[in-house]
Design an enzyme around this catalytic site. Structure first.
Site, PDB file in Angstrom:
ATOM      1  N   ARG A  24      34.909  50.885  25.404  1.00  0.00           N
ATOM      2  CA  ARG A  24      35.375  49.487  25.301  1.00  0.00           C
ATOM      3  C   ARG A  24      35.122  48.894  23.910  1.00  0.00           C
ATOM      4  O   ARG A  24      34.850  47.701  23.779  1.00  0.00           O
ATOM      5  CB  ARG A  24      34.718  48.598  26.362  1.00  0.00           C
ATOM      6  CG  ARG A  24      35.141  48.924  27.788  1.00  0.00           C
ATOM      7  CD  ARG A  24      36.482  48.301  28.132  1.00  0.00           C
ATOM      8  NE  ARG A  24      36.977  48.852  29.389  1.00  0.00           N
ATOM      9  CZ  ARG A  24      36.916  48.209  30.559  1.00  0.00           C
ATOM     10  NH1 ARG A  24      36.409  47.020  30.625  1.00  0.00           N
ATOM     11  NH2 ARG A  24      37.402  48.777  31.644  1.00  0.00           N
ATOM     12  N   ARG A  28      36.444  42.226  24.405  1.00  0.00           N
ATOM     13  CA  ARG A  28      36.230  40.779  24.307  1.00  0.00           C
ATOM     14  C   ARG A  28      35.010  40.357  23.503  1.00  0.00           C
ATOM     15  O   ARG A  28      34.900  39.195  23.135  1.00  0.00           O
ATOM     16  CB  ARG A  28      36.150  40.183  25.720  1.00  0.00           C
ATOM     17  CG  ARG A  28      37.514  40.037  26.362  1.00  0.00           C
ATOM     18  CD  ARG A  28      37.403  39.673  27.825  1.00  0.00           C
ATOM     19  NE  ARG A  28      36.853  40.789  28.572  1.00  0.00           N
ATOM     20  CZ  ARG A  28      36.575  40.758  29.878  1.00  0.00           C
ATOM     21  NH1 ARG A  28      36.764  39.646  30.562  1.00  0.00           N
ATOM     22  NH2 ARG A  28      36.100  41.829  30.486  1.00  0.00           N
ATOM     23  N   ARG A  37      44.644  39.246  21.600  1.00  0.00           N
ATOM     24  CA  ARG A  37      44.987  39.152  23.018  1.00  0.00           C
ATOM     25  C   ARG A  37      45.692  37.828  23.300  1.00  0.00           C
ATOM     26  O   ARG A  37      46.680  37.792  24.049  1.00  0.00           O
ATOM     27  CB  ARG A  37      43.702  39.256  23.831  1.00  0.00           C
ATOM     28  CG  ARG A  37      43.842  39.296  25.320  1.00  0.00           C
ATOM     29  CD  ARG A  37      42.420  39.438  25.865  1.00  0.00           C
ATOM     30  NE  ARG A  37      42.324  39.525  27.298  1.00  0.00           N
ATOM     31  CZ  ARG A  37      42.303  38.485  28.117  1.00  0.00           C
ATOM     32  NH1 ARG A  37      42.414  37.263  27.631  1.00  0.00           N
ATOM     33  NH2 ARG A  37      42.166  38.672  29.412  1.00  0.00           N
ATOM     34  N   ASP A  74      45.019  50.912  29.687  1.00  0.00           N
ATOM     35  CA  ASP A  74      44.124  50.794  30.838  1.00  0.00           C
ATOM     36  C   ASP A  74      44.457  51.881  31.843  1.00  0.00           C
ATOM     37  O   ASP A  74      45.606  52.319  31.931  1.00  0.00           O
ATOM     38  CB  ASP A  74      44.244  49.416  31.498  1.00  0.00           C
ATOM     39  CG  ASP A  74      43.065  49.166  32.441  1.00  0.00           C
ATOM     40  OD1 ASP A  74      41.991  48.792  31.936  1.00  0.00           O
ATOM     41  OD2 ASP A  74      43.210  49.386  33.652  1.00  0.00           O
ATOM     42  N   TYR A 151      41.402  51.988  43.275  1.00  0.00           N
ATOM     43  CA  TYR A 151      42.070  50.708  42.986  1.00  0.00           C
ATOM     44  C   TYR A 151      43.393  50.603  43.741  1.00  0.00           C
ATOM     45  O   TYR A 151      43.739  49.550  44.270  1.00  0.00           O
ATOM     46  CB  TYR A 151      42.302  50.554  41.481  1.00  0.00           C
ATOM     47  CG  TYR A 151      41.023  50.353  40.697  1.00  0.00           C
ATOM     48  CD1 TYR A 151      40.470  49.087  40.532  1.00  0.00           C
ATOM     49  CD2 TYR A 151      40.344  51.434  40.139  1.00  0.00           C
ATOM     50  CE1 TYR A 151      39.286  48.902  39.839  1.00  0.00           C
ATOM     51  CE2 TYR A 151      39.159  51.265  39.442  1.00  0.00           C
ATOM     52  CZ  TYR A 151      38.636  49.990  39.296  1.00  0.00           C
ATOM     53  OH  TYR A 151      37.462  49.810  38.616  1.00  0.00           O
TER      54      TYR A 151
END
Ligand code: 1CP
Length: 344
Positions: A24, A28, A37, A74, A151
């Protein structure tokens, strides 16, 4: 190109200063990521915008000089390409349409029909292959079939992967249809990333730890083995990193059983354990605790030295045990790299 430090480690070379990248690393905790973003509109628009996805991939390389860049995308783009609905709820995480019966599965697309949706990802890889510095390795990735299935079957992230385990036990035929479709589709997805310029690929099995015993062998080891075997047949020189997160004893022998060139370790195992039980078979990646990127200070310095020195006798790629969190301080990332390379 043959001299890239990440590729040396993946070929089994022991280096006095291990190469480093960070899960990552585009994310963020970086103000420049948040700005790009916002420019893209939202997270999925960023993933499917090759220019901007390449930009955020390059940001941590420019700022910190990591030895590898990981494609910005992703693991949930593959289910979307197979026909699942996918959206992200701000502050909560991903949501997907679910699969509860055979007719839901039958409505999905086949492995050869994923590329129209995923083409922007391949375009991002092509841009990165052009723009990365000569010494930086480009890593492509996909989720492992089990993790992606958790998921797809729950329609969201779950603490215990309950819905996936329920289907595995309640309707094993449908469950295996999903795993098999994801296995063959992941091969095609990673094959296209490699053809576009990815030099290494990583298979993220973030929820492997909830599979125990025979289920771990069938749904974590076996899909990784099939994906690795076919990718090696098509691309013999492209190394593969496996990450059966929280596998515990399942880490032992994982490289031999699956054929992956490197096993990434999370923080449920100590570096001493990893060196004795996993690095004996080849390259390992890991495993500084991500929380040090928040807390910093002397503890960070001591722990970077500890991880580095414990893995110093064999091939090692320095990384965190899991992704860096949004509350991390970029200065701590710089301190980690400076400490790692202090004797260079
Ligand atoms: O708000 C934002 O900007 C989105 C946060 C985010 C980011 C930066 C998500 C949503 N995905 C990503 C990028 C991402 N995801 C990368 C890019 C490269 C890099 O590492 O810098 C990679 C490799 C992933 C892989 C991924 N996505 C995994 C496997 C690794 C892991 O962390 O265990 C998983 C499980 C996902 C699903 C996902 N995507 C995003 C979230 C919030 C989640 C997790 C949901 C949950 O908690 O279950």
């Amino acid at each position: 190109m043959a001299d890239k430090t990440i590729l040396k480690a993946l070929r089994g070379e022991t280096q006095s200063v291990p190469p480093i990248w960070m899960m990552r690393q585009a994310g963020r905790y970086l103000p420049e990521y948040r700005a790009t973003r916002a420019q893209a509109g939202d997270f999925l628009k960023l993933c499917y915008n090759p220019e901007l996805a390449a930009e955020v991939t390059l940001q941590p390389i420019r700022r910190f000089g990591f030895d590898a860049a990981i494609l910005f995308a992703d693991i949930l783009l593959l289910p979307q390409a197979l026909g699942a609905d996918l959206w992200f709820v701000t502050g909560e995480g991903p949501r997907l349409s679910t699969i509860t019966q055979q007719s839901d599965f039958n409505a999905l697309k086949g492995k050869d029909d994923i590329h129209k949706v995923l083409n922007p990802v391949y375009e991002t890889v092509k841009i990165l292959a052009q723009e990365l510095p000569d010494e930086t390795t480009l890593i492509g990735f996909a989720g492992a079939p089990w993790t992606v299935a958790t998921y797809m079957l729950a329609g969201r992230g779950t603490p215990d992967q309950g819905p996936a385990h329920a289907l595995r036990m309640g309707n094993n035929e449908l469950f295996e249809n999903v795993i098999n479709l994801l296995t063959v589709s992941t091969i095609e997805y990673l094959d296209m990333q490699i053809r576009a310029g990815a030099e290494v690929v990583k298979i993220f099995d973030s929820w492997a730890g909830s599979l125990k015993g025979e289920a771990f062998e069938k749904y974590a080891v076996e899909p990784a083995r099939l994906i690795t075997r076919e990718l090696k047949r098509r691309h013999p020189n492209v190394p593969i990193i496996g990450f059966p997160r929280e596998a515990g004893d399942g880490y032992i022998g994982f490289a031999k059983k699956t054929g992956v060139d490197c096993v990434a370790l999370d923080n449920s195992v100590t570096p001493e354990w990893g060196a004795a039980n996993v690095q004996v078979d080849g390259c390992v990646q890991g495993n500084l605790k991500s929380s040090h990127m928040v807390t910093g200070g002397q503890d960070l310095i001591d722990e970077v030295r500890h991880v580095r020195d414990t893995f110093a006798k064999g091939p090692h790629i320095f990384n965190l045990g899991h992704g860096i969190t949004p509350d991390a301080d970029p200065d701590n990332v710089a301190l980690m790299i400076e400490t790692l390379r202090e004797n260079a």
